[in-house]
Design a protein around this motif. Structure first.
Motif, PDB file in Angstrom:
ATOM      1  N   GLU A  14       0.825  -1.212   0.000  1.00  0.00           N
ATOM      2  CA  GLU A  14       0.000   0.000   0.000  1.00  0.00           C
ATOM      3  C   GLU A  14       0.857   1.259   0.000  1.00  0.00           C
ATOM      4  O   GLU A  14       0.493   2.270  -0.591  1.00  0.00           O
ATOM      5  CB  GLU A  14      -0.935  -0.008   1.209  1.00  0.00           C
ATOM      6  N   ASN A  15       2.011   1.196   0.643  1.00  0.00           N
ATOM      7  CA  ASN A  15       2.836   2.393   0.811  1.00  0.00           C
ATOM      8  C   ASN A  15       4.056   2.449  -0.089  1.00  0.00           C
ATOM      9  O   ASN A  15       4.900   3.336   0.079  1.00  0.00           O
ATOM     10  CB  ASN A  15       3.248   2.514   2.281  1.00  0.00           C
ATOM     11  N   LEU A  16       4.156   1.553  -1.060  1.00  0.00           N
ATOM     12  CA  LEU A  16       5.264   1.612  -2.010  1.00  0.00           C
ATOM     13  C   LEU A  16       5.171   2.889  -2.839  1.00  0.00           C
ATOM     14  O   LEU A  16       4.075   3.369  -3.124  1.00  0.00           O
ATOM     15  CB  LEU A  16       5.232   0.398  -2.950  1.00  0.00           C
ATOM     16  N   PRO A  17       6.319   3.428  -3.257  1.00  0.00           N
ATOM     17  CA  PRO A  17       6.287   4.668  -4.044  1.00  0.00           C
ATOM     18  C   PRO A  17       6.018   4.434  -5.538  1.00  0.00           C
ATOM     19  O   PRO A  17       6.355   5.262  -6.372  1.00  0.00           O
ATOM     20  CB  PRO A  17       7.691   5.239  -3.821  1.00  0.00           C
ATOM     21  N   VAL A  18       5.408   3.308  -5.875  1.00  0.00           N
ATOM     22  CA  VAL A  18       5.039   2.984  -7.254  1.00  0.00           C
ATOM     23  C   VAL A  18       3.588   2.534  -7.272  1.00  0.00           C
ATOM     24  O   VAL A  18       3.052   2.113  -6.259  1.00  0.00           O
ATOM     25  CB  VAL A  18       5.929   1.868  -7.863  1.00  0.00           C
ATOM     26  N   LEU A  30      -8.724  -5.767  -9.669  1.00  0.00           N
ATOM     27  CA  LEU A  30      -9.059  -6.335  -8.367  1.00  0.00           C
ATOM     28  C   LEU A  30      -8.509  -5.485  -7.232  1.00  0.00           C
ATOM     29  O   LEU A  30      -9.060  -5.464  -6.141  1.00  0.00           O
ATOM     30  CB  LEU A  30      -8.484  -7.746  -8.235  1.00  0.00           C
ATOM     31  N   TYR A  31      -7.404  -4.798  -7.513  1.00  0.00           N
ATOM     32  CA  TYR A  31      -6.719  -4.046  -6.469  1.00  0.00           C
ATOM     33  C   TYR A  31      -5.854  -2.965  -7.102  1.00  0.00           C
ATOM     34  O   TYR A  31      -5.324  -3.145  -8.196  1.00  0.00           O
ATOM     35  CB  TYR A  31      -5.824  -4.979  -5.639  1.00  0.00           C
ATOM     36  N   GLY A  32      -5.722  -1.881  -6.410  1.00  0.00           N
ATOM     37  CA  GLY A  32      -4.761  -0.843  -6.750  1.00  0.00           C
ATOM     38  C   GLY A  32      -4.311  -0.196  -5.454  1.00  0.00           C
ATOM     39  O   GLY A  32      -5.127   0.038  -4.567  1.00  0.00           O
ATOM     40  N   ASN A  33      -3.021   0.066  -5.337  1.00  0.00           N
ATOM     41  CA  ASN A  33      -2.522   0.705  -4.118  1.00  0.00           C
ATOM     42  C   ASN A  33      -2.641   2.232  -4.243  1.00  0.00           C
ATOM     43  O   ASN A  33      -3.136   2.756  -5.236  1.00  0.00           O
ATOM     44  CB  ASN A  33      -1.094   0.255  -3.802  1.00  0.00           C
ATOM     45  N   LYS A  34      -2.167   2.950  -3.222  1.00  0.00           N
ATOM     46  CA  LYS A  34      -2.237   4.419  -3.242  1.00  0.00           C
ATOM     47  C   LYS A  34      -1.508   4.984  -4.454  1.00  0.00           C
ATOM     48  O   LYS A  34      -1.969   5.935  -5.082  1.00  0.00           O
ATOM     49  CB  LYS A  34      -1.615   5.005  -1.968  1.00  0.00           C
TER      50      LYS A  34
END
Length: 86
Positions: A14-18, A30-34
């Motif tokens: 969730e907190n990766l810079p990519v 299905l999913y996407g991070n910040k």
């Protein structure tokens, strides 16, 4: 600290810079991070359940690349992690 491995993994991703997007074999998000929200300009709620070609994130070259990967997976072939340009 009572975090499970899943919870720790989710926190890291969730907190990766990519931006990280996960799609099913039909091409639906299905999913996407910040980071995915930031680079795409869409919220998760806008992406989840939609197919990547419906949203218009990719130019023609990257859309073809994404389609090739999806076809490989549908045929039961493996795919390396892939970087696509939005």
């Amino acid at each position: 600290m009572n975090n499970t491995v899943e919870e720790m993994f989710e926190t890291v991703v969730e907190n990766l810079p990519v931006g990280i997007f996960v799609c099913d074999v039909d091409g639906k998000f299905l999913y996407g991070n910040k980071g995915a929200e930031e680079i795409s300009g869409y919220s998760r709620e806008e992406l989840i359940g939609k197919c990547y070609w419906e949203v218009g994130l990719f130019d023609l070259q990257n859309l073809e690349k994404a389609n090739e990967i999806l076809i490989r997976i549908m045929l039961g072939k493996t795919s390396e992690p892939v970087e696509l340009t939005l």
